[in-house]
Design a protein around this motif. Structure first.
Motif, PDB file in Angstrom:
ATOM      1  N   THR A 131      -5.582   3.665   1.219  1.00  0.00           N
ATOM      2  CA  THR A 131      -6.721   4.043   2.052  1.00  0.00           C
ATOM      3  C   THR A 131      -7.216   5.408   1.599  1.00  0.00           C
ATOM      4  O   THR A 131      -6.427   6.335   1.421  1.00  0.00           O
ATOM      5  N   MET A 132      -8.512   5.530   1.391  1.00  0.00           N
ATOM      6  CA  MET A 132      -9.093   6.782   0.924  1.00  0.00           C
ATOM      7  C   MET A 132      -9.465   7.656   2.118  1.00  0.00           C
ATOM      8  O   MET A 132     -10.052   7.172   3.090  1.00  0.00           O
ATOM      9  N   ILE A 133      -9.154   8.945   2.021  1.00  0.00           N
ATOM     10  CA  ILE A 133      -9.412   9.911   3.083  1.00  0.00           C
ATOM     11  C   ILE A 133     -10.285  11.017   2.516  1.00  0.00           C
ATOM     12  O   ILE A 133     -10.044  11.516   1.426  1.00  0.00           O
ATOM     13  N   VAL A 134     -11.297  11.429   3.291  1.00  0.00           N
ATOM     14  CA  VAL A 134     -12.135  12.566   2.901  1.00  0.00           C
ATOM     15  C   VAL A 134     -12.374  13.421   4.142  1.00  0.00           C
ATOM     16  O   VAL A 134     -12.579  12.898   5.242  1.00  0.00           O
ATOM     17  N   ALA A 135     -12.301  14.735   3.958  1.00  0.00           N
ATOM     18  CA  ALA A 135     -12.499  15.664   5.069  1.00  0.00           C
ATOM     19  C   ALA A 135     -13.979  15.761   5.412  1.00  0.00           C
ATOM     20  O   ALA A 135     -14.835  15.758   4.531  1.00  0.00           O
ATOM     21  N   ARG A 136     -14.268  15.836   6.699  1.00  0.00           N
ATOM     22  CA  ARG A 136     -15.648  15.983   7.161  1.00  0.00           C
ATOM     23  C   ARG A 136     -15.969  17.427   7.504  1.00  0.00           C
ATOM     24  O   ARG A 136     -17.141  17.781   7.639  1.00  0.00           O
ATOM     25  N   ASP A 137     -14.945  18.249   7.686  1.00  0.00           N
ATOM     26  CA  ASP A 137     -15.152  19.625   8.126  1.00  0.00           C
ATOM     27  C   ASP A 137     -14.011  20.498   7.611  1.00  0.00           C
ATOM     28  O   ASP A 137     -12.976  19.998   7.186  1.00  0.00           O
ATOM     29  N   GLU A 138     -14.206  21.795   7.674  1.00  0.00           N
ATOM     30  CA  GLU A 138     -13.171  22.744   7.308  1.00  0.00           C
ATOM     31  C   GLU A 138     -12.136  22.818   8.434  1.00  0.00           C
ATOM     32  O   GLU A 138     -12.459  22.570   9.595  1.00  0.00           O
ATOM     33  N   PRO A 139     -10.896  23.179   8.124  1.00  0.00           N
ATOM     34  CA  PRO A 139      -9.890  23.285   9.184  1.00  0.00           C
ATOM     35  C   PRO A 139     -10.194  24.437  10.132  1.00  0.00           C
ATOM     36  O   PRO A 139     -10.606  25.508   9.714  1.00  0.00           O
ATOM     37  N   SER A 140     -10.004  24.185  11.415  1.00  0.00           N
ATOM     38  CA  SER A 140     -10.182  25.236  12.412  1.00  0.00           C
ATOM     39  C   SER A 140      -8.847  25.942  12.603  1.00  0.00           C
ATOM     40  O   SER A 140      -7.800  25.410  12.226  1.00  0.00           O
ATOM     41  N   PRO A 141      -8.852  27.116  13.212  1.00  0.00           N
ATOM     42  CA  PRO A 141      -7.592  27.839  13.415  1.00  0.00           C
ATOM     43  C   PRO A 141      -6.624  27.131  14.371  1.00  0.00           C
ATOM     44  O   PRO A 141      -5.452  27.475  14.417  1.00  0.00           O
ATOM     45  N   THR A 142      -7.099  26.138  15.105  1.00  0.00           N
ATOM     46  CA  THR A 142      -6.249  25.491  16.106  1.00  0.00           C
ATOM     47  C   THR A 142      -5.475  24.286  15.577  1.00  0.00           C
ATOM     48  O   THR A 142      -4.595  23.792  16.272  1.00  0.00           O
ATOM     49  N   ALA A 154     -12.368  16.312  -1.667  1.00  0.00           N
ATOM     50  CA  ALA A 154     -12.746  15.137  -2.456  1.00  0.00           C
ATOM     51  C   ALA A 154     -11.824  14.010  -1.989  1.00  0.00           C
ATOM     52  O   ALA A 154     -10.702  14.268  -1.563  1.00  0.00           O
ATOM     53  N   PRO A 155     -12.281  12.771  -2.031  1.00  0.00           N
ATOM     54  CA  PRO A 155     -11.460  11.659  -1.517  1.00  0.00           C
ATOM     55  C   PRO A 155     -10.096  11.554  -2.199  1.00  0.00           C
ATOM     56  O   PRO A 155      -9.981  11.676  -3.414  1.00  0.00           O
ATOM     57  N   LEU A 156      -9.076  11.357  -1.381  1.00  0.00           N
ATOM     58  CA  LEU A 156      -7.708  11.142  -1.859  1.00  0.00           C
ATOM     59  C   LEU A 156      -7.096   9.979  -1.108  1.00  0.00           C
ATOM     60  O   LEU A 156      -7.428   9.737   0.051  1.00  0.00           O
ATOM     61  N   SER A 157      -6.185   9.277  -1.749  1.00  0.00           N
ATOM     62  CA  SER A 157      -5.484   8.192  -1.063  1.00  0.00           C
ATOM     63  C   SER A 157      -4.385   8.782  -0.184  1.00  0.00           C
ATOM     64  O   SER A 157      -3.935   9.909  -0.391  1.00  0.00           O
ATOM     65  N   VAL A 158      -3.946   7.997   0.787  1.00  0.00           N
ATOM     66  CA  VAL A 158      -2.869   8.433   1.672  1.00  0.00           C
ATOM     67  C   VAL A 158      -1.598   8.687   0.863  1.00  0.00           C
ATOM     68  O   VAL A 158      -0.865   9.633   1.129  1.00  0.00           O
ATOM     69  N   ALA A 159      -1.355   7.877  -0.156  1.00  0.00           N
ATOM     70  CA  ALA A 159      -0.181   8.078  -1.014  1.00  0.00           C
ATOM     71  C   ALA A 159      -0.249   9.430  -1.732  1.00  0.00           C
ATOM     72  O   ALA A 159       0.763  10.133  -1.838  1.00  0.00           O
ATOM     73  N   LEU A 201      -8.395  11.698  12.456  1.00  0.00           N
ATOM     74  CA  LEU A 201      -9.417  10.660  12.569  1.00  0.00           C
ATOM     75  C   LEU A 201      -9.966  10.608  13.990  1.00  0.00           C
ATOM     76  O   LEU A 201     -11.178  10.469  14.185  1.00  0.00           O
ATOM     77  N   ALA A 202      -9.095  10.757  14.978  1.00  0.00           N
ATOM     78  CA  ALA A 202      -9.518  10.733  16.381  1.00  0.00           C
ATOM     79  C   ALA A 202     -10.432  11.913  16.712  1.00  0.00           C
ATOM     80  O   ALA A 202     -11.351  11.778  17.525  1.00  0.00           O
ATOM     81  N   THR A 203     -10.212  13.054  16.087  1.00  0.00           N
ATOM     82  CA  THR A 203     -11.051  14.228  16.323  1.00  0.00           C
ATOM     83  C   THR A 203     -12.231  14.299  15.353  1.00  0.00           C
ATOM     84  O   THR A 203     -12.950  15.298  15.328  1.00  0.00           O
ATOM     85  N   GLU A 204     -12.394  13.248  14.532  1.00  0.00           N
ATOM     86  CA  GLU A 204     -13.488  13.114  13.576  1.00  0.00           C
ATOM     87  C   GLU A 204     -13.537  14.241  12.542  1.00  0.00           C
ATOM     88  O   GLU A 204     -14.594  14.645  12.093  1.00  0.00           O
ATOM     89  N   LEU A 205     -12.360  14.736  12.163  1.00  0.00           N
ATOM     90  CA  LEU A 205     -12.289  15.739  11.108  1.00  0.00           C
ATOM     91  C   LEU A 205     -12.153  15.106   9.728  1.00  0.00           C
ATOM     92  O   LEU A 205     -12.362  15.773   8.721  1.00  0.00           O
ATOM     93  N   VAL A 206     -11.763  13.817   9.696  1.00  0.00           N
ATOM     94  CA  VAL A 206     -11.681  13.082   8.433  1.00  0.00           C
ATOM     95  C   VAL A 206     -12.331  11.721   8.597  1.00  0.00           C
ATOM     96  O   VAL A 206     -12.508  11.231   9.713  1.00  0.00           O
ATOM     97  N   GLU A 207     -12.710  11.139   7.468  1.00  0.00           N
ATOM     98  CA  GLU A 207     -13.193   9.757   7.419  1.00  0.00           C
ATOM     99  C   GLU A 207     -12.223   8.973   6.549  1.00  0.00           C
ATOM    100  O   GLU A 207     -11.632   9.524   5.624  1.00  0.00           O
ATOM    101  N   SER A 208     -12.089   7.689   6.857  1.00  0.00           N
ATOM    102  CA  SER A 208     -11.243   6.851   6.020  1.00  0.00           C
ATOM    103  C   SER A 208     -12.031   5.618   5.615  1.00  0.00           C
ATOM    104  O   SER A 208     -12.927   5.175   6.332  1.00  0.00           O
ATOM    105  N   ARG A 209     -11.689   5.083   4.450  1.00  0.00           N
ATOM    106  CA  ARG A 209     -12.299   3.831   4.003  1.00  0.00           C
ATOM    107  C   ARG A 209     -11.335   3.132   3.070  1.00  0.00           C
ATOM    108  O   ARG A 209     -10.501   3.762   2.425  1.00  0.00           O
ATOM    109  N   ALA A 210     -11.466   1.842   3.034  1.00  0.00           N
ATOM    110  CA  ALA A 210     -10.643   1.055   2.120  1.00  0.00           C
ATOM    111  C   ALA A 210     -11.139   1.312   0.701  1.00  0.00           C
ATOM    112  O   ALA A 210     -12.324   1.581   0.478  1.00  0.00           O
ATOM    113  N   PRO A 211     -10.252   1.247  -0.272  1.00  0.00           N
ATOM    114  CA  PRO A 211     -10.687   1.451  -1.654  1.00  0.00           C
ATOM    115  C   PRO A 211     -11.579   0.302  -2.110  1.00  0.00           C
ATOM    116  O   PRO A 211     -11.531  -0.795  -1.562  1.00  0.00           O
TER     117      PRO A 211
END
Length: 124
Positions: free
Chosen positions: A41-52, A66-71, A92-102
């Protein structure tokens, strides 16, 4: 003349993962559903990390510009797949990353079909 610096080899057994730390990272067995991730599964960040966010989640967000696989994420962070999926589920629940199948190679058009289309367009 001083000798060049020697690179230290990292030994996996020297970096034993603390099971208590993994328990804290994942929030323990709370029975919450995890997102259906697999190794590719490919993961890409939607935002920069917050201090929390947790340090491990911040590391994931920095890695996934840049997209990376979970592995790959699991390997780069030296964390078990199950821990990474727990962290990714929260992100994913906080919408900080997106996921998609390769992209499946079989789903791509055949090369001979693409060449036939290209030759047809050149004749126009």
């Amino acid at each position: 003349m001083t000798p060049p610096p020697r690179r230290e080899r990292r030994h996996p057994e020297a970096e034993a993962v603390d099971p208590e730390r993994l328990y804290v990272i994942t929030g323990g067995p709370d029975g919450a559903e995890r997102a259906p991730f697999d190794l590719v599964t490919m993961i890409v960040a939607r935002d920069e990390p917050s201090p929390t966010v947790q340090p491990e989640q911040a590391a994931i967000l920095r890695l996934c510009r840049a997209p990376l696989s979970v592995a790959e994420i699991s390997a780069y962070l030296s964390l078990p797949f199950s821990v990474v999926t727990a962290l990714l589920t929260e992100l994913l629940a906080t919408e900080l990353v997106e996921s998609r199948a390769p992209i499946v190679r079989a789903a791509l058009p055949d090369r001979s079909l693409l060449e036939a289309v290209m030759h047809g367009l050149q004749k126009l």
